[in-house]
Write an enzyme that holds these catalytic residues in place. Structure first.
Site: not given
Ligand code: FAD
Ligand code: SIN
Length: 518
Positions: A43, A49, A114, A230, A276, A334, A369, A374
């Site tokens: 990933s 982002g 964000e 997501h 989210r 996600h 999260r 992450s």
């Protein structure tokens, strides 16, 4: 009788070559990296982002930690948040020292914002190609270190134990050989579980292998029910679904339905920048009811390709010109907040075994999260686990070496139809919204699919983690963070606790009994 070779290394073994694995490898300096893909896949390289780090004027790690805990559904650990956010600036310096080129404005790092972040603190590269630059950097640094041995296209099948300690891993190499590798420590960095779901942003290799292997070896898992969906993945025939970064909404893109109605205005005071899970549910519900929803970023006009080149290319590939047209979206699996339980050094409940990155559950994210945390977590815990493993590198080799019996019986390929059925089942019944009847139906159907799944190298891992997510989701009779139960839609203060889950360890066999050593 299964034939395999045995290898003993004096160095720790790192499994996985995303941001967490390569950070650990570089921290160790000397190690063996096993990865089932080419180096630096996973990933990480698709991240858009950016990386959250409180390096802007007026910002600090305390504020970043507070924002992290605030979105965590009451389960984020303030001490872990403090530890991670306090290390962020040093980690960014480290990456720049390795040659990472992040976007800059007026000579300083350019900082995006964000949802959930009260400050501009998202460091990015080439607009929305942060993961590509990050992994280019880590890959180049890894290749430049001759003491880091890399086995690409090598699949870790199961962990090897001696007594209560993890001492190695059984792998299948590129040329089909089974090899038992033992060393002083094993660091799992295998990523999340996104491929459990029919709709996901995660690439094909993200099949929950580390979580499943650790579970089969008897490690404690934490909070498996917390999956983050997501809100804005591009609807197209592509699998994985291309991500339309949240930064687009940060830059003013809006969600509209088929009538052009901007529905998030009625759902949450923060509209498109609501948490989210709220936006994901709003989108999923409309899609489930047969209404198409779109992300409209046409206000960016001809500036679109320059600011969001990755999204632009994905949309154009799907036949949509995002400068002029709104893009059809849906929620998609996600990120996994749950995973292998670890302490602040990345140590699991099994001596000798570490877990870092998305396969680990550090308690940083709790039930939800914060965006762009992450990659940072992988950078911080990769370094911490490496430091600890280097200190504690004692190999205990007196007990017989054991692997789960099933590892010796897996086929070369998965049953593709059974995997497709499983992924659809998880999406339909264990996805954005869950309820008891759907979860029970999923558990029953999984049991019928199991004989077809458990002989495939990835399918059996998908089955293992699916079973664990279903069990934990059934047990949590409330809604919290990424886990939404339509039959228990409210948060229950009495359930503000983590889920610890110990799968029944798999039946094992001694390596000697089945070995023809090379
Ligand atoms: P990964 O990067 O997934 O790497 C896993 C590695 O393990 C791979 O090398 C794989 O080949 C290997 N592997 C797996 N199983 C085995 C096995 N059995 N044997 C051998 N090797 C194995 N997070 C952010 O913070 N910011 C973002 O902007 C952001 N954007 C994202 C965009 C997308 C499209 C996606 C999918 C995720 C995004 N995330 C973002 C989440 C973040 O990218 C991941 O959580 C993070 O990269 C996980 O890193 P990792 O090192 O744990 O695993
Ligand atoms: C995004 O760019 O929207 C994804 C960021 C993340 O998952 O942290």
């Amino acid at each position: 009788m299964t034939e395999f070779f045995e290898v003993r290394t004096a160095d720790p073994i790192v499994i996985g070559s995303g941001v967490a694995g390569l950070t650990a490898a570089l921290g160790l300096g000397s190690c063996l990296v096993i990865t089932k893909t080419a180096l630096a896949e996973g990933s990480s390289r698709w991240a858009q982002g950016g990386i959250a780090a409180a390096v802007g004027d007026g910002d600090d790690a305390v504020q970043h930690a507070a924002d992290t805990v605030a979105v965590s559904g009451g389960l984020g650990d303030p001490l872990v948040a403090k530890l991670v956010t306090a290390a962020a600036a040093e980690r960014i310096d480290w990456l720049q020292g390795l040659g990472a080129m992040f976007d800059r404005k007026d000579g300083k790092l350019a900082l995006g914002r964000e949802a959930g972040h009260k400050r501009h603190r998202i460091i990015h590269a080439d607009g929305d190609a942060t993961g590509a630059e990050l992994m280019r950097t880590l890959r180049a640094a890894t290749i430049a270190r001759p003491q880091i041995d890399v086995w690409e296209d090598t699949l870790a099948l199961d962990l090897i134990r001696r007594g209560g300690r993890v001492t190695g891993v059984l792998v299948r190499t590129r040329d089909g050989r089974l090899v038992a590798i033992e060393g002083p420590a094993v660091i799992l960095a295998t990523g999340g579980i996104g491929r459990v779901y029919a709709q996901t942003t995660n690439p094909a290799e993200v099949t929950g292998d580390g979580t499943a292997m650790a579970g089969r070896a008897g490690a404690t898992l934490l909070d498996p029910e917390f999956v983050q969906f997501h809100p804005t993945a591009l609807v197209s025939p592509l699998d994985p679904m291309p991500l339309l970064t949240e930064a687009l909404r940060g830059a003013g893109a809006v969600l509209v339905d088929e009538s052009g109605n901007r529905y998030m205005m009625g759902e949450h005071p923060d509209a498109e920048l609501a948490p989210r899970d709220v936006v994901a549910r709003a989108n999923w519900r409309r899609r489930a009811a047969g209404t198409a929803v779109f992300l409209d970023a046409t206000h960016l006009g001809d500036g679109f390709p320059g600011r969001f080149p990755t999204v632009f290319a994905a949309a154009m590939d799907a036949g949509i010109n995002p400068r002029r047209e709104a893009m059809p979206v849906n929620a998609a699996a996600h990120y996994h907040m749950g995973g292998i339980q670890v302490d602040e050094h990345g140590r699991t409940s099994l001596p000798g075994l570490y877990a870092i990155g998305e396969t680990a559950a550090t308690r940083l994210h709790g039930a939800n999260r914060l965006a762009s945390n992450s990659l940072l977590e992988g950078l911080v815990f990769g370094a911490r686990a490496a430091a600890d493993a280097a200190r504690r590198g004692d190999f205990v080799g007196f007990e017989p070496a054991m692997v789960p019996l099933s590892a010796l019986n897996v086929d070369d390929a998965d049953d593709a139809a059974a995997v497709t059925a499983l992924r659809q089942l998880m999406w339909d019944n264990v996805g954005v919204e869950r309820d008891a009847s759907g979860l029970l139906a999923a558990r029953a159907r999984l049991a019928t699919l199991l004989p077809r799944l458990e002989r495939g190298p990835s399918a059996r891992n998908l089955a293992t983690v699916s079973g664990v997510v279903i069990a934990a989701a059934l047990q949590r009779t409330e809604s919290r963070g990424g886990h939404y139960r339509s039959d228990f839609p409210n948060r229950d203060p009495a359930r503000r606790h983590h889920t610890t889950y110990r799968p029944i360890p798999a039946a094992t066999t001694t390596l000697q009994a089945a070995t023809v050593a090379a």
